[in-house]
Design a protein around this motif. Structure first.
Motif, PDB file in Angstrom:
ATOM      1  N   LEU A 123       0.878  -1.202  -0.023  1.00 25.17           N
ATOM      2  CA  LEU A 123       0.021   0.029  -0.062  1.00 25.17           C
ATOM      3  C   LEU A 123       0.844   1.172  -0.093  1.00 25.17           C
ATOM      4  O   LEU A 123       1.925   1.361   0.657  1.00 25.17           O
ATOM      5  CB  LEU A 123      -0.893  -0.011   1.327  1.00 25.17           C
ATOM      6  CG  LEU A 123      -1.717  -1.306   1.437  1.00 25.17           C
ATOM      7  CD1 LEU A 123      -2.332  -1.148   3.059  1.00 25.17           C
ATOM      8  CD2 LEU A 123      -2.865  -1.364   0.653  1.00 25.17           C
ATOM      9  N   GLY A 157      -5.899   9.999   1.344  1.00 22.79           N
ATOM     10  CA  GLY A 157      -5.257   8.782   1.113  1.00 22.79           C
ATOM     11  C   GLY A 157      -3.953   9.156   0.624  1.00 22.79           C
ATOM     12  O   GLY A 157      -3.074   8.415  -0.073  1.00 22.79           O
ATOM     13  N   ALA A 160       0.816   6.456   3.341  1.00 25.59           N
ATOM     14  CA  ALA A 160       0.497   4.892   4.199  1.00 25.59           C
ATOM     15  C   ALA A 160       1.446   4.876   4.963  1.00 25.59           C
ATOM     16  O   ALA A 160       2.559   4.190   4.923  1.00 25.59           O
ATOM     17  CB  ALA A 160       0.179   3.910   3.071  1.00 25.59           C
ATOM     18  N   LEU A 196      -7.042   5.280   8.268  1.00 27.68           N
ATOM     19  CA  LEU A 196      -7.577   4.082   6.887  1.00 27.68           C
ATOM     20  C   LEU A 196      -7.468   2.633   7.297  1.00 27.68           C
ATOM     21  O   LEU A 196      -6.716   2.521   8.371  1.00 27.68           O
ATOM     22  CB  LEU A 196      -6.955   4.675   5.648  1.00 27.68           C
ATOM     23  CG  LEU A 196      -7.266   6.075   4.833  1.00 27.68           C
ATOM     24  CD1 LEU A 196      -7.018   7.019   5.711  1.00 27.68           C
ATOM     25  CD2 LEU A 196      -6.694   5.929   3.612  1.00 27.68           C
ATOM     26  N   ALA A 198      -7.413  -1.245   5.717  1.00 27.05           N
ATOM     27  CA  ALA A 198      -7.243  -2.129   4.815  1.00 27.05           C
ATOM     28  C   ALA A 198      -7.286  -3.815   5.027  1.00 27.05           C
ATOM     29  O   ALA A 198      -7.267  -3.901   6.390  1.00 27.05           O
ATOM     30  CB  ALA A 198      -5.683  -2.208   3.858  1.00 27.05           C
ATOM     31  N   ILE A 208      -8.819  -1.919   0.291  1.00 26.41           N
ATOM     32  CA  ILE A 208      -8.829  -0.652   0.769  1.00 26.41           C
ATOM     33  C   ILE A 208     -10.342  -0.304   1.140  1.00 26.41           C
ATOM     34  O   ILE A 208     -11.295  -0.353   0.212  1.00 26.41           O
ATOM     35  CB  ILE A 208      -8.412   0.619  -0.061  1.00 26.41           C
ATOM     36  CG1 ILE A 208      -6.883   0.014  -0.245  1.00 26.41           C
ATOM     37  CG2 ILE A 208      -8.291   1.730   0.899  1.00 26.41           C
ATOM     38  CD1 ILE A 208      -5.983   0.353   0.943  1.00 26.41           C
ATOM     39  N   ARG A 209     -10.554   0.242   2.354  1.00 27.05           N
ATOM     40  CA  ARG A 209     -11.794   0.443   2.738  1.00 27.05           C
ATOM     41  C   ARG A 209     -12.185   1.672   2.078  1.00 27.05           C
ATOM     42  O   ARG A 209     -11.578   2.572   2.513  1.00 27.05           O
ATOM     43  CB  ARG A 209     -12.095   0.488   4.316  1.00 27.05           C
ATOM     44  CG  ARG A 209     -13.415   0.852   4.978  1.00 27.05           C
ATOM     45  CD  ARG A 209     -13.487   1.164   6.438  1.00 27.05           C
ATOM     46  NE  ARG A 209     -14.505   1.374   7.070  1.00 27.05           N
ATOM     47  CZ  ARG A 209     -15.392   0.671   7.802  1.00 27.05           C
ATOM     48  NH1 ARG A 209     -14.733  -0.677   8.143  1.00 27.05           N
ATOM     49  NH2 ARG A 209     -16.637   0.760   8.249  1.00 27.05           N
ATOM     50  N   SER A 210     -13.455   1.662   1.592  1.00 29.79           N
ATOM     51  CA  SER A 210     -13.981   3.079   0.654  1.00 29.79           C
ATOM     52  C   SER A 210     -15.323   2.998   1.022  1.00 29.79           C
ATOM     53  O   SER A 210     -16.117   2.188   1.939  1.00 29.79           O
ATOM     54  CB  SER A 210     -13.743   2.671  -0.671  1.00 29.79           C
ATOM     55  OG  SER A 210     -12.508   2.361  -0.976  1.00 29.79           O
ATOM     56  N   TRP A 218     -15.131  -2.523  -0.233  1.00 29.55           N
ATOM     57  CA  TRP A 218     -13.874  -2.705  -0.172  1.00 29.55           C
ATOM     58  C   TRP A 218     -13.088  -2.906  -1.634  1.00 29.55           C
ATOM     59  O   TRP A 218     -13.699  -3.690  -2.472  1.00 29.55           O
ATOM     60  CB  TRP A 218     -13.714  -4.033   0.588  1.00 29.55           C
ATOM     61  CG  TRP A 218     -14.106  -4.205   1.962  1.00 29.55           C
ATOM     62  CD1 TRP A 218     -15.413  -4.533   2.537  1.00 29.55           C
ATOM     63  CD2 TRP A 218     -13.211  -3.783   3.146  1.00 29.55           C
ATOM     64  NE1 TRP A 218     -15.187  -4.274   3.902  1.00 29.55           N
ATOM     65  CE2 TRP A 218     -13.946  -3.859   4.235  1.00 29.55           C
ATOM     66  CE3 TRP A 218     -11.751  -3.531   3.247  1.00 29.55           C
ATOM     67  CZ2 TRP A 218     -13.415  -3.599   5.639  1.00 29.55           C
ATOM     68  CZ3 TRP A 218     -11.375  -2.941   4.242  1.00 29.55           C
ATOM     69  CH2 TRP A 218     -12.191  -2.925   5.586  1.00 29.55           C
ATOM     70  N   PHE A 221      -6.500  -2.937  -3.818  1.00 31.47           N
ATOM     71  CA  PHE A 221      -5.575  -1.802  -3.989  1.00 31.47           C
ATOM     72  C   PHE A 221      -4.944  -2.093  -5.432  1.00 31.47           C
ATOM     73  O   PHE A 221      -4.378  -3.350  -5.674  1.00 31.47           O
ATOM     74  CB  PHE A 221      -4.721  -1.855  -3.005  1.00 31.47           C
ATOM     75  CG  PHE A 221      -3.355  -0.818  -3.349  1.00 31.47           C
ATOM     76  CD1 PHE A 221      -3.671   0.418  -2.795  1.00 31.47           C
ATOM     77  CD2 PHE A 221      -2.185  -1.311  -3.658  1.00 31.47           C
ATOM     78  CE1 PHE A 221      -2.781   1.541  -2.972  1.00 31.47           C
ATOM     79  CE2 PHE A 221      -1.390  -0.186  -3.883  1.00 31.47           C
ATOM     80  CZ  PHE A 221      -1.510   0.971  -3.472  1.00 31.47           C
ATOM     81  N   PRO A 255     -10.290   5.848  -1.090  1.00 34.59           N
ATOM     82  CA  PRO A 255     -10.089   5.210   0.252  1.00 34.59           C
ATOM     83  C   PRO A 255     -10.898   6.309   1.213  1.00 34.59           C
ATOM     84  O   PRO A 255     -10.864   7.625   1.061  1.00 34.59           O
ATOM     85  CB  PRO A 255      -8.669   5.125   0.448  1.00 34.59           C
ATOM     86  CG  PRO A 255      -7.992   6.104  -0.420  1.00 34.59           C
ATOM     87  CD  PRO A 255      -8.755   6.031  -1.485  1.00 34.59           C
TER      88      PRO A 255
END
Length: 483
Positions: A123, A157, A160, A196, A198, A208-210, A218, A221, A255
């Motif tokens: 990520l 985002g 990371a 964030l 994942a 990735i949580r969206s 989800w 990525f 994200p």
């Protein structure tokens, strides 16, 4: 010893010890002794690479392969090279605003627990449009620059950093592991850290949580990158092709910050500058099927103070389901005030119903260059969060971060007594509770940290995260002998 007892807020015969190299913790019932612990170099990155916040995770209940999850450098575009040439690795420094880091992971066999495994970037920052436009400005006069692509909106985002890994509700059938990490996001008051999330089944592919119109989404990525490259080759470098790729990226859900029980995104209390900040940095530990997220953050009353003098607090959020729409509880203040740039990791202790906390500190004595950096470890009396509040973290004045509860780490440094102890983490089981490699079963914990002042590749000793070694050490804890 009386001074040590007073500094830790402990009194009575139970706190006595005959070994002056030991200090008492755990409400006067435990002691940790310095010296004699195993230490060494865990990983030395190349001059263009960095590593920090290394968490080792045993992903199965019994012994078996471990996962190393850590913060690394933002990947650069792979340089073009002729056949037979090795990949270039020029020394690198954290000077770019978007060089916010990445998350790398890799499996390692149990018997090689003190050697970093082969890892890959999983990520990293997602503001690609900005990065491309900056690269064009750097190229400047070398030929005619292409017209910039249509802007790609990025909800959140950038970067990371500071990953924190924990398993999902395995008792409820959830097979995923979750990595929470930090991104710097723009707000009206400036850049603030956002939390964030994942998920992964194998620590190779991550979602990735969206958020979408239907709720949580989800998103894999890197989804669409291979297709995008194929489309680019087919369409060449036409404006039409660029518009197609930009539109595809714009249509993908970005994200999103994790929400708390009030529906608010989990953000750092204050806006800040730079990439080495500790707001929202911490660890996640599961006790009685409840997730405990302990972290540090700037006190809201200090948001207007200079960065170097902003005091911190230790906070706790809890959760029963990491897949819920609103994951975390509202924050609970555990301890305040703490010195600026405090970094604390909290987890359930190994084989004990206590919390253990490892935090950045300095030894009581100075060298010619000033305070000696170390890492302090203390235990609580029980698993009540309030028992952490009763610990004495630092001696006065707290701003100097001196403490008698230091481990006395020996590894690293520049040879003159200067050490850098930063971005420490440790080994956990899949639920974020302390664990140790099988070769160190008698130990209480296995710690990792980054030393920025230790010589890097070629002997360079300038302060930089790139090429700086990560070290490891163990510690032991034992009951205080009855007198």
């Amino acid at each position: 010893m009386a001074g040590l007892m007073a500094a830790l807020g402990i009194s009575g015969a139970a706190a006595q010890t005959t070994d002056t190299s030991c200090y008492v913790t755990g409400g006067g019932t435990l002691e940790i002794c310095r010296g004699g612990e195993a230490e060494g170099v865990f990983f030395t990155p190349r001059a263009c690479e960095s590593a920090g916040s290394v968490q080792l995770v045993r992903t199965t209940p019994a012994t078996g392969p471990l996962q190393a999850v850590y913060q690394a450098e933002t990947p650069l575009a792979a340089p073009k090279s002729r056949r037979g040439e090795t990949e270039a690795c020029a020394p690198r420094r954290a000077t770019e605003a978007l060089d916010g880091g990445s998350i790398r992971s890799g499996a390692m066999p149990e018997q090689l627990a003190t050697a970093m495994p082969p890892t890959q970037g999983r990520l990293w920052e997602m503001a690609r449009t900005v990065a491309r436009s900056q690269e064009r400005r750097r190229r400047g006069g070398r030929g005619r620059a292409e017209a910039p692509p249509a802007p790609v909106p990025v909800e959140e985002g950038i970067a990371a950093r500071h990953p924190m890994t924990v398993a999902g509700r395995a008792w409820g059938g959830d097979a995923y592991s979750y990595v929470f990490f930090l991104a710097a996001v723009p707000t009206e008051s400036g850049q603030r850290h956002a939390l964030l999330q994942a998920r992964t089944l194998d620590f190779t592919r991550f979602d990735i949580r969206s958020r979408s119109l239907d709720g949580i989404a989800w998103t894999p990525f890197g989804e669409g990158r291979a297709e995008g490259r194929a489309q680019e080759r087919a369409e060449g470098r036409s404006r039409r092709g660029r518009r197609s790729r930009a539109q595809a990226a714009a249509d993908a859900p970005g994200p999103s910050a994790v929400l708390d029980e009030t529906g608010a995104p989990v953000l750092g209390n204050c806006a800040g500058q730079g990439l080495d900040r500790t707001d929202l940095v911490g660890a996640i530990s599961v006790v009685d099927q409840v997730y405990h997220y302990y972290y540090t953050d700037v006190l809201p009353s200090d948001c207007g103070a200079p960065m170097a003098s902003r005091r911190m607090g230790l906070y706790l959020r809890t959760s029963r389901d990491l897949t819920a729409d609103r994951v975390w509880s509202a924050p609970r203040t555990i301890a305040e005030p703490l010195p600026a740039q405090s970094l604390m990791r909290v987890a359930k202790a190994r084989d004990m119903d206590r919390w253990v906390v490892a935090y950045r500190c300095n030894r009581p004595a100075n060298t010619m260059d000033g305070p000696v950096a170390d890492i302090c470890v203390q235990y609580s009396a029980d698993l009540a969060p309030g028992s952490l509040a009763g610990l004495t973290w630092f001696s006065d004045p707290q701003a100097i971060m001196r403490s008698t509860a230091y481990l006395g780490l020996r590894s690293g440094g520049d040879g003159s007594g200067r050490f850098g102890r930063s971005q420490h983490f440790w080994m956990t089981d899949r639920y974020g509770n302390l664990a140790t490699p099988t070769s160190y079963q008698a130990k209480a914990g296995f710690l990792t940290w980054l030393d920025r002042v230790a010589p890097g590749p070629g002997g360079a000793n300038g302060s930089s995260v790139f090429g700086r070694p990560v070290y490891w050490a163990t510690w032991s804890v034992r009951p205080v002998a009855a007198k």
